[in-house]
Motif scaffolding. Sequence first.
Motif, PDB file in Angstrom:
ATOM      1  N   ASP A 143     -35.911  24.777  38.311  1.00 27.40           N
ATOM      2  CA  ASP A 143     -34.990  23.940  37.536  1.00 27.40           C
ATOM      3  C   ASP A 143     -35.744  23.114  36.498  1.00 27.40           C
ATOM      4  O   ASP A 143     -35.277  22.949  35.363  1.00 27.40           O
ATOM      5  N   LEU A 196     -36.535  25.388  33.629  1.00 24.17           N
ATOM      6  CA  LEU A 196     -35.330  25.815  32.924  1.00 24.17           C
ATOM      7  C   LEU A 196     -34.692  24.667  32.148  1.00 24.17           C
ATOM      8  O   LEU A 196     -34.014  24.887  31.141  1.00 24.17           O
ATOM      9  N   LYS A 209     -36.295  25.143  27.139  1.00 27.27           N
ATOM     10  CA  LYS A 209     -35.978  25.926  28.340  1.00 27.27           C
ATOM     11  C   LYS A 209     -36.940  27.101  28.433  1.00 27.27           C
ATOM     12  O   LYS A 209     -37.130  27.849  27.477  1.00 27.27           O
ATOM     13  N   LEU A 239     -37.522  30.457  30.619  1.00 25.41           N
ATOM     14  CA  LEU A 239     -37.007  31.381  31.616  1.00 25.41           C
ATOM     15  C   LEU A 239     -38.168  32.061  32.329  1.00 25.41           C
ATOM     16  O   LEU A 239     -39.235  32.258  31.757  1.00 25.41           O
ATOM     17  N   GLU A 289     -30.693  32.060  32.078  1.00 24.46           N
ATOM     18  CA  GLU A 289     -30.939  31.245  33.270  1.00 24.46           C
ATOM     19  C   GLU A 289     -30.277  31.880  34.488  1.00 24.46           C
ATOM     20  O   GLU A 289     -30.826  31.876  35.593  1.00 24.46           O
ATOM     21  N   THR A 327     -25.713  26.785  38.702  1.00 26.43           N
ATOM     22  CA  THR A 327     -26.918  26.560  37.908  1.00 26.43           C
ATOM     23  C   THR A 327     -28.087  26.363  38.864  1.00 26.43           C
ATOM     24  O   THR A 327     -27.902  26.068  40.050  1.00 26.43           O
TER      25      THR A 327
END
Length: 228
Positions: free
Chosen positions: A65, A68, A77, A79, A132, A211
Motif C-alpha cells: 500500500d 502504491l 504510485k 505498481l 493497482e 484497494t
Amino acid sequence: MIQVKRSHMNISSPIGCCLEVDIPILVYEFSSKGSLHDNLHGNNKVPLGLGTRLRIAAYSAHGLDYMLSGPSGKGTKILHGDVKTENIFLDESFNPMVSHFGMSRLYRRTGILVNDMAYMDPVYLQTDLLTEQSDVYSFGVVILELISRKKATQSNNNRLVRKFLENHKQGRRSTELFDKEIAVTGHFELLDSLAGIAVECLDDDTSRRPTMSDVAKRLFILYRSQAN
C-alpha cells in the motif's frame, strides 16, 4: 531503480547491481529467513503460527500500500506487477519485506517472462494493462497460500484458487483447505475472514476488488485481534 528512493520497513530495497553477467542481477539486503515461499514450501519448512502468518500478511499489505499510494498519499504510485511468495522476504523475527517492484515491466521489455502465471490477474492478461487491482489480485493468491500452505501453481489449473472460489460461490466454508497447523487453533471465524478477504481480491470484476489500503487495514484488525 526508483525503489531505492523509498524507505519503508516492509520494503526490501536493492543495494547494488551485478553487471558482469548477461542479464543484470539486483543485489538485495540480506534476509535471514529467506523468502515466504521457502518457509511455506521449501525443504526446511518451519512452524508458522497463526499470529505470525497474520503479521506477515498485514505488514506485506502495508508495504504494498505504501508503494502504491506514495508517502502520505502524495508520491508517485509504483505498481509491483509480480507479487508472489517468492518476492516477500522475512527477517529473523518473520517481519516481511516486499521486493522486486516494477521488475515485471523490465522483464517484459527484455522479452523474458518470469511472472508466475498462477498469481497473475486474468484481467491483466486480457488487457495487458497493469493496475493497482492487478497487484491486489496477486496478493489475494498470497493470502490463500499463507492459510493453506499449498502452492498456487498453473500446472494443475490453479486448483488452490479455484477451490476457494468454488466454495465461496456455493456458500461453503473452506475449512478443509486450511493448513492443519493453524486449523487446530479453532479460530475458524478468523480464518474464514482471511479467506473472505482473499476471495474479494480475486473477483473477476476489478471494480469490486478492495484497494490495497483497505486490505491492509482489515488484515491489521485481524492481526491485532489475535495478538490480544
